[in-house]
Write a protein that holds these residues in place. Structure first.
Motif, PDB file in Angstrom:
ATOM      1  N   LYS A 115      37.907  39.595  57.598  1.00 46.37           N
ATOM      2  CA  LYS A 115      38.700  39.631  57.445  1.00 46.37           C
ATOM      3  C   LYS A 115      39.561  41.319  57.014  1.00 46.37           C
ATOM      4  O   LYS A 115      38.683  41.210  55.424  1.00 46.37           O
ATOM      5  CB  LYS A 115      39.718  38.850  57.355  1.00 46.37           C
ATOM      6  N   ASN A 116      39.627  42.722  56.882  1.00 42.85           N
ATOM      7  CA  ASN A 116      40.770  43.920  56.691  1.00 42.85           C
ATOM      8  C   ASN A 116      41.933  43.469  55.507  1.00 42.85           C
ATOM      9  O   ASN A 116      42.304  42.467  56.814  1.00 42.85           O
ATOM     10  CB  ASN A 116      40.073  44.778  57.508  1.00 42.85           C
ATOM     11  N   ILE A 117      41.521  43.526  54.445  1.00 41.01           N
ATOM     12  CA  ILE A 117      42.967  43.145  54.065  1.00 41.01           C
ATOM     13  C   ILE A 117      43.486  44.291  53.245  1.00 41.01           C
ATOM     14  O   ILE A 117      42.732  45.405  52.600  1.00 41.01           O
ATOM     15  CB  ILE A 117      42.745  41.963  52.953  1.00 41.01           C
ATOM     16  N   VAL A 118      44.365  44.636  53.675  1.00 40.60           N
ATOM     17  CA  VAL A 118      45.099  45.784  53.037  1.00 40.60           C
ATOM     18  C   VAL A 118      46.090  45.562  51.614  1.00 40.60           C
ATOM     19  O   VAL A 118      47.338  44.829  52.024  1.00 40.60           O
ATOM     20  CB  VAL A 118      45.984  46.368  53.695  1.00 40.60           C
ATOM     21  N   PRO A 119      46.167  46.041  50.311  1.00 42.55           N
ATOM     22  CA  PRO A 119      47.170  45.118  49.659  1.00 42.55           C
ATOM     23  C   PRO A 119      48.356  45.692  49.692  1.00 42.55           C
ATOM     24  O   PRO A 119      48.437  46.838  50.000  1.00 42.55           O
ATOM     25  CB  PRO A 119      46.465  45.591  48.186  1.00 42.55           C
ATOM     26  N   GLN A 120      49.407  45.108  49.765  1.00 40.56           N
ATOM     27  CA  GLN A 120      51.005  44.907  49.414  1.00 40.56           C
ATOM     28  C   GLN A 120      51.111  45.763  47.777  1.00 40.56           C
ATOM     29  O   GLN A 120      50.802  45.146  47.080  1.00 40.56           O
ATOM     30  CB  GLN A 120      51.732  44.064  49.676  1.00 40.56           C
ATOM     31  N   ASN A 121      52.506  46.385  48.410  1.00 40.34           N
ATOM     32  CA  ASN A 121      53.477  46.551  46.886  1.00 40.34           C
ATOM     33  C   ASN A 121      52.231  47.266  46.284  1.00 40.34           C
ATOM     34  O   ASN A 121      52.563  46.832  44.609  1.00 40.34           O
ATOM     35  CB  ASN A 121      54.310  45.007  46.598  1.00 40.34           C
ATOM     36  N   ASN A 122      51.344  48.371  46.165  1.00 43.38           N
ATOM     37  CA  ASN A 122      51.114  49.113  45.338  1.00 43.38           C
ATOM     38  C   ASN A 122      50.053  48.409  44.233  1.00 43.38           C
ATOM     39  O   ASN A 122      50.239  48.461  42.878  1.00 43.38           O
ATOM     40  CB  ASN A 122      52.310  50.021  44.263  1.00 43.38           C
ATOM     41  N   GLU A 123      49.583  46.897  44.831  1.00 42.72           N
ATOM     42  CA  GLU A 123      48.400  46.424  43.881  1.00 42.72           C
ATOM     43  C   GLU A 123      47.696  46.621  44.168  1.00 42.72           C
ATOM     44  O   GLU A 123      47.262  46.883  45.380  1.00 42.72           O
ATOM     45  CB  GLU A 123      48.556  44.070  44.224  1.00 42.72           C
ATOM     46  N   PRO A 124      46.435  46.763  43.968  1.00 43.92           N
ATOM     47  CA  PRO A 124      45.078  47.255  43.232  1.00 43.92           C
ATOM     48  C   PRO A 124      44.558  46.284  44.360  1.00 43.92           C
ATOM     49  O   PRO A 124      43.419  47.214  44.744  1.00 43.92           O
ATOM     50  CB  PRO A 124      44.564  47.731  42.205  1.00 43.92           C
ATOM     51  N   TRP A 125      44.440  45.810  44.538  1.00 43.85           N
ATOM     52  CA  TRP A 125      43.980  44.331  44.975  1.00 43.85           C
ATOM     53  C   TRP A 125      44.781  43.306  45.592  1.00 43.85           C
ATOM     54  O   TRP A 125      45.196  42.154  44.678  1.00 43.85           O
ATOM     55  CB  TRP A 125      42.496  43.384  44.276  1.00 43.85           C
ATOM     56  N   ALA A 126      44.157  42.789  46.795  1.00 41.74           N
ATOM     57  CA  ALA A 126      45.049  41.957  47.070  1.00 41.74           C
ATOM     58  C   ALA A 126      44.122  40.450  47.220  1.00 41.74           C
ATOM     59  O   ALA A 126      42.396  40.157  46.917  1.00 41.74           O
ATOM     60  CB  ALA A 126      44.881  41.457  48.814  1.00 41.74           C
ATOM     61  N   TYR A 127      44.915  39.626  46.671  1.00 46.96           N
ATOM     62  CA  TYR A 127      44.223  38.484  46.196  1.00 46.96           C
ATOM     63  C   TYR A 127      43.202  37.882  44.971  1.00 46.96           C
ATOM     64  O   TYR A 127      42.734  37.822  44.764  1.00 46.96           O
ATOM     65  CB  TYR A 127      43.442  37.573  47.148  1.00 46.96           C
ATOM     66  N   GLN A 128      43.636  39.098  44.072  1.00 50.65           N
ATOM     67  CA  GLN A 128      42.430  38.632  43.032  1.00 50.65           C
ATOM     68  C   GLN A 128      42.718  37.756  41.855  1.00 50.65           C
ATOM     69  O   GLN A 128      42.012  37.619  41.434  1.00 50.65           O
ATOM     70  CB  GLN A 128      43.120  40.236  41.836  1.00 50.65           C
ATOM     71  N   PRO A 129      43.892  37.095  41.910  1.00 49.41           N
ATOM     72  CA  PRO A 129      44.134  36.097  40.756  1.00 49.41           C
ATOM     73  C   PRO A 129      43.512  34.696  41.389  1.00 49.41           C
ATOM     74  O   PRO A 129      42.744  33.887  40.835  1.00 49.41           O
ATOM     75  CB  PRO A 129      45.324  35.729  41.023  1.00 49.41           C
ATOM     76  N   PHE A 130      42.579  35.211  42.471  1.00 52.47           N
ATOM     77  CA  PHE A 130      41.918  33.353  43.184  1.00 52.47           C
ATOM     78  C   PHE A 130      40.650  34.045  43.077  1.00 52.47           C
ATOM     79  O   PHE A 130      39.824  34.129  43.962  1.00 52.47           O
ATOM     80  CB  PHE A 130      42.253  33.558  44.980  1.00 52.47           C
TER      81      PHE A 130
END
Length: 153
Positions: free
Chosen positions: A10-25
């Motif tokens: 699954k391709n993820i596109v980070p939102q709200n100018n975040e560098p990476w999505a789901y980084q804290p997890f």
């Protein structure tokens, strides 16, 4: 780690100018993996199926689906559908991920970068996947390669 249920990407596109999505997890974290307005696709991965998440040209997470079907969070705007997943592996060094975790290296072909959109994609349905990982044991060979490449115990 047994990867026989690794069947999806699954391709993820980070939102709200975040560098990476789901980084804290990181490893063992549970989180809501979001989909944009496609319940049919969100429901396709079965409970216990594994997905490789890709973003910005990198494989960043290996996750396991924990629930049976998608849920709806009306307050999340366009990304209101989600599945509960557990992180089994993540890229680790988010500031400097290095080329080793580039999607083209993990999948062993550059066309993986063309898999865009936010839908889960069943690996053996992708013509470029089948061309690279050919034969009846192609998925098993890919799973074994990912196990070694990501250094999964």
């Amino acid at each position: 780690m047994d990867l026989q249920n690794l069947k999806w990407t699954k391709n993820i596109v980070p939102q709200n100018n975040e560098p990476w999505a789901y980084q804290p997890f990181g490893k063992s974290h549970l989180f809501k993996l979001a989909w944009r307005d496609n319940q049919g696709n969100a429901d396709k991965p079965a409970r216990e199926d594994l997905l490789l998440l890709r973003q910005r040209g990198y494989v960043t997470h290996l996750v396991r689906v924990l629930d049976y079907k998608s849920e709806n969070d009306a307050w999340c705007g366009d990304f209101n559908l989600y599945r509960i997943v557990e992180t089994l592996w993540d890229i680790g060094d988010w500031a400097n991920p290095g080329t080793f975790f580039r999607a083209s290296k993990v999948f062993r072909y550059a066309a993986v970068l063309n898999y865009e959109g936010g839908n889960a994609m069943y690996l053996t349905d992708l013509p470029t996947f089948k061309a690279r990982w050919q034969g009846d044991d192609g998925l098993k060979a890919f799973q074994a390669y990912v196990h070694i490449h990501l250094n999964l115990a």
